[in-house]
Design a protein around this motif. Structure first.
Motif, mmCIF file in Angstrom:
data_model
loop_
_atom_site.group_PDB
_atom_site.id
_atom_site.type_symbol
_atom_site.label_atom_id
_atom_site.label_comp_id
_atom_site.label_asym_id
_atom_site.label_seq_id
_atom_site.Cartn_x
_atom_site.Cartn_y
_atom_site.Cartn_z
ATOM 1 N N LEU A 19 20.875 35.722 38.147
ATOM 2 C CA LEU A 19 22.279 36.628 38.048
ATOM 3 C C LEU A 19 22.686 37.787 37.408
ATOM 4 N N HIS A 20 23.077 38.495 38.400
ATOM 5 C CA HIS A 20 24.438 39.668 37.945
ATOM 6 C C HIS A 20 25.408 39.605 38.026
ATOM 7 N N VAL A 21 26.479 39.477 36.865
ATOM 8 C CA VAL A 21 27.815 38.929 37.013
ATOM 9 C C VAL A 21 28.501 40.955 36.818
ATOM 10 N N ARG A 22 29.452 41.305 37.526
ATOM 11 C CA ARG A 22 29.393 43.124 37.502
ATOM 12 C C ARG A 22 30.969 42.880 37.587
ATOM 13 N N GLY A 23 31.597 43.079 37.240
ATOM 14 C CA GLY A 23 33.505 43.374 36.569
ATOM 15 C C GLY A 23 33.999 42.141 36.128
ATOM 16 N N ALA A 24 33.582 41.442 35.326
ATOM 17 C CA ALA A 24 34.649 40.249 35.501
ATOM 18 C C ALA A 24 35.461 40.253 33.629
ATOM 19 N N HIS A 25 36.328 39.636 33.999
ATOM 20 C CA HIS A 25 37.664 39.769 33.496
ATOM 21 C C HIS A 25 37.667 39.629 31.777
ATOM 22 N N ARG A 26 37.714 39.653 30.640
ATOM 23 C CA ARG A 26 37.216 39.158 29.640
ATOM 24 C C ARG A 26 37.376 37.804 29.728
ATOM 25 N N GLY A 27 38.983 36.736 30.271
ATOM 26 C CA GLY A 27 38.660 35.348 30.442
ATOM 27 C C GLY A 27 37.587 34.971 31.364
ATOM 28 N N VAL A 28 37.449 35.235 32.214
ATOM 29 C CA VAL A 28 36.462 34.834 33.326
ATOM 30 C C VAL A 28 35.087 34.958 32.920
ATOM 31 N N ARG A 29 34.619 36.452 31.658
ATOM 32 C CA ARG A 29 33.511 36.192 30.794
ATOM 33 C C ARG A 29 33.249 34.898 30.047
ATOM 34 N N ARG A 30 34.684 34.657 29.147
ATOM 35 C CA ARG A 30 34.712 34.012 28.112
ATOM 36 C C ARG A 30 34.736 32.757 29.083
ATOM 37 N N ARG B 205 30.234 39.566 42.247
ATOM 38 C CA ARG B 205 31.225 40.575 41.834
ATOM 39 C C ARG B 205 32.129 40.517 41.900
ATOM 40 N N MET B 206 32.562 40.003 40.433
ATOM 41 C CA MET B 206 33.689 39.594 39.626
ATOM 42 C C MET B 206 35.018 40.257 40.055
ATOM 43 N N HIS B 207 35.348 41.387 40.290
ATOM 44 C CA HIS B 207 36.167 41.982 40.205
ATOM 45 C C HIS B 207 37.485 41.443 40.448
ATOM 46 N N GLY B 208 37.969 40.849 41.570
ATOM 47 C CA GLY B 208 38.843 40.431 42.037
ATOM 48 C C GLY B 208 39.291 39.047 41.045
ATOM 49 N N LEU B 209 38.659 38.080 40.581
ATOM 50 C CA LEU B 209 39.230 36.838 39.708
ATOM 51 C C LEU B 209 39.336 36.749 38.642
ATOM 52 N N THR B 210 40.862 36.421 38.820
ATOM 53 C CA THR B 210 41.954 36.627 37.883
ATOM 54 C C THR B 210 41.433 35.132 36.097
ATOM 55 N N ARG B 211 40.890 34.437 36.715
ATOM 56 C CA ARG B 211 41.400 32.889 36.334
ATOM 57 C C ARG B 211 39.449 32.092 37.063
ATOM 58 N N LEU B 212 38.963 31.839 35.677
ATOM 59 C CA LEU B 212 37.790 31.267 35.666
ATOM 60 C C LEU B 212 37.915 29.460 34.858
ATOM 61 N N ASP B 213 38.561 28.378 35.526
ATOM 62 C CA ASP B 213 38.178 27.449 34.987
ATOM 63 C C ASP B 213 36.294 26.926 34.616
ATOM 64 N N LEU B 214 36.493 26.510 33.302
ATOM 65 C CA LEU B 214 34.848 26.060 33.041
ATOM 66 C C LEU B 214 34.349 25.010 33.634
ATOM 67 N N PRO B 215 35.361 24.461 34.671
ATOM 68 C CA PRO B 215 34.511 23.014 35.778
ATOM 69 C C PRO B 215 33.738 23.704 37.077
ATOM 70 N N CYS B 216 34.157 25.056 37.618
ATOM 71 C CA CYS B 216 34.011 25.830 38.194
ATOM 72 C C CYS B 216 33.027 26.340 37.584
ATOM 73 N N ALA B 217 32.498 27.541 35.852
ATOM 74 C CA ALA B 217 32.412 28.131 36.048
ATOM 75 C C ALA B 217 30.428 26.959 35.688
ATOM 76 N N TYR B 218 30.917 25.857 35.323
ATOM 77 C CA TYR B 218 29.494 25.124 35.254
ATOM 78 C C TYR B 218 28.738 24.953 36.306
ATOM 79 N N ALA B 219 30.047 25.347 37.637
ATOM 80 C CA ALA B 219 29.409 24.747 39.142
ATOM 81 C C ALA B 219 28.992 25.243 39.077
ATOM 82 N N LEU B 220 29.073 26.482 39.493
ATOM 83 C CA LEU B 220 28.519 28.209 39.600
ATOM 84 C C LEU B 220 26.878 28.013 39.202
ATOM 85 N N LEU B 221 26.830 27.612 37.687
ATOM 86 C CA LEU B 221 25.513 27.514 37.155
ATOM 87 C C LEU B 221 24.936 26.377 37.743
#
Length: 115
Positions: free
Chosen positions: A89-100, A61-77
């Motif tokens: 994985l089911h990603v819900r509510g990610a803002h455009r920049g976070v989805r990118r 649930r990523m509705h409240g996440l405003t910024r996600l840097d690439l290193p953190c996205a890789y850590a999640l992966l």
């Protein structure tokens, strides 16, 4: 100003990741605030929680996440896929920049995106 640079007392600042539940093979992870490169270590530690290792399905649930840097996205992966059986994985509510960032890290190959 506090040591974290936000001006808010550290005890009142919401953690960027909370494991809301992890039962029946399903985990719900709630993200908020900003996850930047300096947070990779704590993020990886949180993602190493034994309850997540036992969960075959993760709802992010990523509705409240405003910024996600690439290193953190890789850590999640890595946390979701470097295991005996990768988590679904089911990603819900990610803002455009976070989805990118998630897509740039390759999460779109192992996750569904909603909202």
């Amino acid at each position: 100003m506090t040591a974290d640079g936000t001006g808010r007392p550290a005890s009142r600042q919401a953690p960027p990741l909370v494991i809301e539940s992890a039962v029946g093979g399903r985990a719900v992870l709630v993200f908020s605030g900003e996850l930047e490169a300096h947070a990779v270590g704590p993020l990886e530690e949180k993602l190493g929680d034994p309850r997540l290792r036992d969960a075959a399905e993760w709802e992010l649930r990523m509705h409240g996440l405003t910024r996600l840097d690439l290193p953190c996205a890789y850590a999640l992966l890595r946390a979701a896929t470097v295991r005996d059986t990768p988590a679904v994985l089911h990603v819900r509510g990610a803002h455009r920049g976070v989805r990118r960032s998630l897509r740039e890290a390759g999460l779109d190959t192992v996750a569904t995106f909603e909202g």
